[in-house]
Design a protein around this motif. Structure first.
Motif, PDB file in Angstrom:
ATOM      1  N   VAL A   1      48.542  55.101  30.441  1.00 43.23           N
ATOM      2  CA  VAL A   1      48.056  55.459  31.779  1.00 43.23           C
ATOM      3  C   VAL A   1      47.173  56.713  31.764  1.00 43.23           C
TER       4      VAL A   1
ATOM      5  N   PRO B   1      43.831  56.554  29.281  1.00 50.60           N
ATOM      6  CA  PRO B   1      42.804  55.642  29.798  1.00 50.60           C
ATOM      7  C   PRO B   1      42.139  56.154  31.073  1.00 50.60           C
ATOM      8  N   LEU B   2      42.931  56.795  31.961  1.00 52.11           N
ATOM      9  CA  LEU B   2      42.352  57.275  33.202  1.00 52.11           C
ATOM     10  C   LEU B   2      41.517  58.530  32.977  1.00 52.11           C
TER      11      LEU B   2
ATOM     12  N   ALA C   1      33.910  47.744  38.556  1.00 54.53           N
ATOM     13  CA  ALA C   1      34.378  46.664  39.424  1.00 54.53           C
ATOM     14  C   ALA C   1      34.069  47.022  40.870  1.00 54.53           C
ATOM     15  N   VAL C   2      33.354  46.141  41.535  1.00 58.43           N
ATOM     16  CA  VAL C   2      33.011  46.421  42.932  1.00 58.43           C
ATOM     17  C   VAL C   2      33.858  45.569  43.858  1.00 58.43           C
ATOM     18  N   ALA C   3      34.079  46.079  45.048  1.00 57.88           N
ATOM     19  CA  ALA C   3      34.902  45.360  46.021  1.00 57.88           C
ATOM     20  C   ALA C   3      34.336  43.973  46.262  1.00 57.88           C
ATOM     21  N   ALA C   4      35.198  42.985  46.172  1.00 54.80           N
ATOM     22  CA  ALA C   4      34.748  41.598  46.340  1.00 54.80           C
ATOM     23  C   ALA C   4      34.686  41.248  47.816  1.00 54.80           C
TER      24      ALA C   4
ATOM     25  N   PRO D   1      35.708  49.177  31.992  1.00 50.75           N
ATOM     26  CA  PRO D   1      35.148  48.105  32.828  1.00 50.75           C
ATOM     27  C   PRO D   1      35.595  48.233  34.288  1.00 50.75           C
ATOM     28  N   TRP D   2      36.778  48.814  34.492  1.00 51.50           N
ATOM     29  CA  TRP D   2      37.343  48.936  35.834  1.00 51.50           C
ATOM     30  C   TRP D   2      36.525  49.836  36.740  1.00 51.50           C
TER      31      TRP D   2
END
Lengths: 404, 240
Positions: free
Chosen positions: B155, B158-159, B237-240, B233-234
């Motif tokens: 955690v 990675p953050l 990520a854009v809001a779907a 990659p996160w």
């Protein structure tokens, strides 16, 4: 499949004289707390900020270690467990939800399974199962938390806590960060889920309304970490144990009790029904025997059409034009609070109550409601029972994919 | 004394071959000379790249480990920050001479010196990156039963990757520049073409060697940036 599809049985949680004293603190954060949460029930810890409710909850999974006393899960002391192993067996949901932004939804849900070394296939299958359980589409599994709405994230948080089907769950203001409309919906969904899962849950909130709604039992705590009262919601509202509790539950506690009962739970008034063209003599007779001295005109399916006026009973036969509208019509599954609100809105003292097919089953009046407020607490169902009946009747809120 | 020695070495290199003779004689900017002599810069460029990659690699390994250690043992943060900052203030030319009695001349003192300069940058970014991980992530990770190490590597690290790699980018850019001075330690690289007296006055040489240093810095920066996108990659990520 083993534990991934089976349900592990809930365990009781017992606080035995638990005290937490922080070094340097003048008074304990939690002071001699003793209470027992029966297996499968939701126990809400509620109180003003600084009352020690969160501290009390966090001692269950040893995120905070108690100073003295003991907490038993299913009869076994948490002190004897390795904190990490203990925590993996206890579902954990926090206000900020705390989903890991760098992990996909499926990976987030699989947090505890991966700590326990489950196989990839089993984790993936369980993640799909849980997404379905909390009402999220399977396509969500490969998304990241930032791509979900607040309500969806909250559901994932619950799914993650349920991943290894823990017998016990801790929830710290789990709906605190959700807007009021979605909060109501998520609370209802969670209660329906709980009616099915029957976990033993310690639920922390500062909101007495949420406590009354969610709790099978409520522990009201006051500053200094003392337990002020531990009782089912109805009893708490009927018989507050101290001025503090009375003040905390609010001056409208009688009204709050109405939210705990449905129309079907109380004794309704009887009413004489009649149809157009019927001889008035028989109707007069029946009206005399009924609780309400006015007859209700119904159609061929026993659905209410209107109240018959006094003049309507004087003629030979019932005439349909001699009636006033039968507003409001109350549903048997309505919550009493909502039914009362309908009566008030229609400036009416009573209204016909209808069943699932719209047929008249009785009359709800102001008098009936005030009697219900004064009824004994044992007649009032708990939160999960209320939710379960809602589930069965299919009268609950929509469980559509999402909002925002 | 070594500096004087290095600067005294005058390469016959400049006027050896090609280009517009009068332009070269005037130390001017001569495109034809550059075209004829560009091949002579490939070896120094590769040497330069080698110095940067090896020293940043070693420097990162050390600073990252120190950062993880200090994240766990909070009391170490102040002294480690102090020491790495103090080392960073040593002038680079002095550093490369100071290391020679211990490590001799060549790549060894150059790599050690350059690795020392990366410490403060990477260490600080590791520490702040880990400190900036939101409290609820740490709470959720512990509350679900992660051990301290699981929490750190699953955690927290990675953050913290974006901030850690931001530090790495600064360290790379700084090291590419500083590596030009590694010639004072007797190491290779583009610095050799910049610290020799007869070359530093020749504009064509300065443009090619200096330009290559800049381009190398830009290329390595892009490489680290690409690596960061690969690791996170996160974040895209854009809001779907």
């Amino acid at each position: 499949m083993g534990e991934s599809s089976g349900r592990s049985s809930a365990e009781t949680i017992e606080f035995r004289d638990v005290t937490k004293q922080y070094p340097g603190g003048s008074e304990p954060a939690v002071d001699g707390l003793s209470l027992e949460v029966p297996a499968g029930e939701i126990c809400v810890l509620v109180g003003p900020s600084g009352c020690g409710k969160t501290t009390a909850m966090r001692m269950v999974n040893r995120m905070i270690d108690m100073t003295s006393g003991d907490i038993l899960l299913g009869g076994r002391s948490v002190r004897d467990r390795k904190p990490e192993e203990l925590r993996r067996e206890i579902g954990y949901v926090i206000q900020q939800i705390g989903l890991f932004p760098h992990r996909t939804i499926a990976d987030n849900i699989s947090t505890v399974p991966s700590l326990l070394g489950w196989s990839k296939a089993r984790m993936s299958e369980r993640a799909d199962e849980l997404l379905e359980l909390v009402g999220l589409p399977r396509e969500m599994r490969d998304r990241y938390p930032s791509q979900l709405s607040g309500g969806q994230r909250q559901r994932v948080g619950v799914a993650r806590a349920l991943a290894v089907d823990p017998p016990v769950m801790l929830m710290d203001e789990p709906f605190g960060a959700i807007d009021p409309i979605n909060r109501e919906r998520l609370q209802n969904e969670f209660l329906r889920l709980q009616a099915e899962l029957r976990k033993t849950i310690v639920f922390v909130t500062h909101d007495i309304d949420e406590a009354i709604k969610m709790g099978d039992r409520i522990a009201v705590m006051q500053v200094g970490g003392k337990l002020a009262q531990f009782a089912p919601p109805a009893e708490l509202l009927m018989a507050p144990a101290s001025p503090f509790v009375e003040d905390f539950v609010g001056a409208d506690r009688a009204l709050k009790r109405l939210a705990l009962q449905r129309v079907r739970d109380i004794d309704l008034w009887t009413v004489a029904t009649c149809r157009t063209g019927e001889p008035t003599a028989g109707v007069r007779e029946r009206t005399a025997e009924a609780d309400l001295d006015i007859a209700l005109l119904v159609d061929e399916h026993q659905r209410p059409v209107g109240w018959l006026s006094e003049r309507g009973l004087t003629g030979e036969r019932i005439r349909s034009e001699l009636r006033s509208p039968a507003d409001p019509v109350v549903d048997l599954d309505d919550i009493l609070r909502d039914a009362l609100s309908d009566l008030l809105a229609s400036e009416s003292m009573y209204g016909p109550v209808v069943g699932a097919q719209g047929e008249v089953v009785g009359v709800l009046s102001m008098q009936v409601i005030s009697q219900a407020v004064g009824s004994a607490p044992s007649e009032v169902p708990g939160a999960t029972e209320l939710a379960a009946s809602e589930h069965v009747n299919g009268a609950g809120d929509a469980t559509g994919p999402d909002e925002e | 004394m070594s500096a004087a020695l290095v600067i005294a070495q005058s390469g016959g290199f400049v006027r050896e071959r090609g280009g517009d003779a009068s332009c070269v004689a005037n130390d001017g900017f001569c495109p034809t000379w550059i075209a004829d002599n560009l091949d002579r810069y490939w070896t120094p460029l590769l040497e330069h790249l080698y110095l940067v990659v090896v020293s940043v690699g070693i420097g990162f390994a050390i600073a990252f480990s120190l950062g993880l250690l200090a994240h766990r043992q909070r009391w170490l943060i102040a002294p480690l920050t102090g020491v790495t900052s103090a080392l960073y203030t040593i002038p680079s030319i002095a550093m490369f001479f100071l290391l020679q009695p211990l490590l001799g001349r060549g790549n060894a003192p150059a790599i050690v010196g350059l690795a020392i300069y990366t410490q403060v940058i990477i260490f600080r970014n590791v520490i702040t990156g880990l400190a900036n991980v939101p409290g609820e992530m740490v709470d959720a990770a512990s509350g679900m039963g992660m051990t301290k190490n699981q929490r750190l590597f699953r955690v927290e690290v990675p953050l913290a990757v974006p901030e850690i790699l931001a530090g790495l980018r600064i360290a790379v850019a700084t090291t590419v520049g500083l590596a030009a001075f590694a010639a004072f330690a007797g190491a290779g690289g583009l610095g050799q073409k910049l610290i020799v007296a007869s070359l530093i006055t020749f504009k064509s040489n300065v443009v090619v060697a200096g330009g290559m240093v800049t381009l190398l810095a830009a290329a390595l920066d892009l490489a680290v940036l690409g690596f960061q996108r690969l690791l996170t990659p996160w974040r895209r990520a854009v809001a779907a």
